[in-house]
Design a protein around this motif. Sequence first.
Motif, mmCIF file in Angstrom:
data_model
loop_
_atom_site.group_PDB
_atom_site.id
_atom_site.type_symbol
_atom_site.label_atom_id
_atom_site.label_comp_id
_atom_site.label_asym_id
_atom_site.label_seq_id
_atom_site.Cartn_x
_atom_site.Cartn_y
_atom_site.Cartn_z
ATOM 1 N N GLY A 150 0.825 -1.202 0.000
ATOM 2 C CA GLY A 150 0.000 0.000 0.000
ATOM 3 C C GLY A 150 0.855 1.247 0.000
ATOM 4 N N CYS A 151 0.273 2.340 -0.526
ATOM 5 C CA CYS A 151 1.041 3.587 -0.547
ATOM 6 C C CYS A 151 0.172 4.772 -0.160
ATOM 7 N N GLY A 152 -0.595 4.597 0.928
ATOM 8 C CA GLY A 152 -1.227 5.721 1.572
ATOM 9 C C GLY A 152 -0.206 6.412 2.458
ATOM 10 N N ALA A 153 -0.674 7.110 3.483
ATOM 11 C CA ALA A 153 0.252 7.831 4.352
ATOM 12 C C ALA A 153 1.213 6.888 5.065
ATOM 13 N N VAL A 154 0.722 5.728 5.530
ATOM 14 C CA VAL A 154 1.603 4.764 6.199
ATOM 15 C C VAL A 154 2.630 4.219 5.221
ATOM 16 N N GLY A 155 2.191 3.817 4.033
ATOM 17 C CA GLY A 155 3.106 3.250 3.055
ATOM 18 C C GLY A 155 4.159 4.233 2.595
ATOM 19 N N ALA A 169 4.235 -1.973 -3.099
ATOM 20 C CA ALA A 169 3.130 -2.485 -3.905
ATOM 21 C C ALA A 169 1.910 -1.619 -3.662
ATOM 22 N N ALA A 170 1.213 -1.249 -4.754
ATOM 23 C CA ALA A 170 0.016 -0.424 -4.645
ATOM 24 C C ALA A 170 -0.947 -0.801 -5.754
ATOM 25 N N ARG A 171 -2.236 -0.564 -5.507
ATOM 26 C CA ARG A 171 -3.248 -0.955 -6.485
ATOM 27 C C ARG A 171 -3.381 0.053 -7.619
ATOM 28 N N SER A 172 -3.387 1.340 -7.296
ATOM 29 C CA SER A 172 -3.622 2.352 -8.312
ATOM 30 C C SER A 172 -2.320 2.847 -8.931
ATOM 31 N N GLU A 173 -2.447 3.389 -10.129
ATOM 32 C CA GLU A 173 -1.270 3.970 -10.779
ATOM 33 C C GLU A 173 -0.751 5.152 -9.977
ATOM 34 N N ALA A 174 -1.665 5.958 -9.408
ATOM 35 C CA ALA A 174 -1.239 7.096 -8.594
ATOM 36 C C ALA A 174 -0.465 6.626 -7.365
ATOM 37 N N GLY A 175 -0.924 5.539 -6.757
ATOM 38 C CA GLY A 175 -0.214 4.996 -5.608
ATOM 39 C C GLY A 175 1.168 4.495 -5.972
ATOM 40 N N ARG A 176 1.285 3.876 -7.124
ATOM 41 C CA ARG A 176 2.597 3.379 -7.554
ATOM 42 C C ARG A 176 3.547 4.538 -7.854
ATOM 43 N N GLU A 177 3.004 5.628 -8.397
ATOM 44 C CA GLU A 177 3.836 6.802 -8.636
ATOM 45 C C GLU A 177 4.305 7.408 -7.311
ATOM 46 N N ARG A 178 3.424 7.427 -6.315
ATOM 47 C CA ARG A 178 3.826 7.926 -4.997
ATOM 48 C C ARG A 178 4.946 7.072 -4.413
ATOM 49 N N ALA A 179 4.849 5.765 -4.595
ATOM 50 C CA ALA A 179 5.877 4.864 -4.076
ATOM 51 C C ALA A 179 7.226 5.128 -4.738
#
Length: 299
Positions: free
Chosen positions: A127-132, A150-160
């Motif tokens: 996950g790549c919310g605030a904790v991730g 690992a993240a589900r959304s493309e935006a989350g993967r970009e944040r990672a």
Amino acid sequence: MTGRDEPAVLEDHVVLDVLAAPITPLDLLCATGTSYFGSPATPYVPGVQGIGTVGGRAVWFPTVAGMAAGDGSMAEKALARQQDLVFLPDDVPPVVMAALGLSAVAAHMALTWRGELSPGECVIVLGCGAVGQTAIQLARAAGAGRVVAAARSEAGRERAKRAGADAVIALDADDLAGQFREAAPDADLVLDPLFGPPAAAAAQALRPGGRWVNLGGSAGETCPITSSVLRSRSLRLSGYTNNELSPQQRSEAISTIAHLAARGALGVDHEVVPLADVADAWRRQSEGATRGRIVLVPR
């Protein structure tokens, strides 16, 4: 929420001028009565944490809003126990610190205290919310040799990627367990706010004796892990919650996070919203229709 009377001073409490207050997952759970604290007594002002000033100094402070009687941080003034205040460095940005808050505490303590991360080890962050996001950065700061996110959304993967992950995996990928084994062979630690199928897949990349720390169940309250996977690798599965921290542990963790934030070495995607627009901000945060953690500011 701005129409409430100024809080009356209680014994051992102080009234703070609020600088910034985040809308967190716990706030949403408490307000809907779906947290393990049950339905809150209403009316009340939400906000389980915030950044404020007392005596001209900036502090981080917690509240019991939604968990027990009392108002929280989403107001111009808030009440907090004197002993719970954590004084912050003068140069820490209040909004950045509010966005980090207890999510960063959870990431930090789950990695170091519960997860026993050592320099050079390989970490998988789910996950790549605030904790991730904070976990990726904090793992780097602690000397991890490799960080796979690992993240589900493309935006989350970009944040990672922006947070510094060496490799990023899509959680909807085919053969997810194989993807983890390829990207993080013989991983030492899985930091898991998701549980469910993603955690079961990531656990298969752990080395014998590897550690798996669970912080939440946003992908499922049950996890399809087999006994043979746990036993054949002698895996160590631990649960983590901020509620088990002593006041001293929490204070020390907040101080660590604040000093990293003051140096510009730690942050999460966030959106600043005036307190007057709290109703719309609350709706968007609950629907996930934001650019990250929403932080309310009085003006």
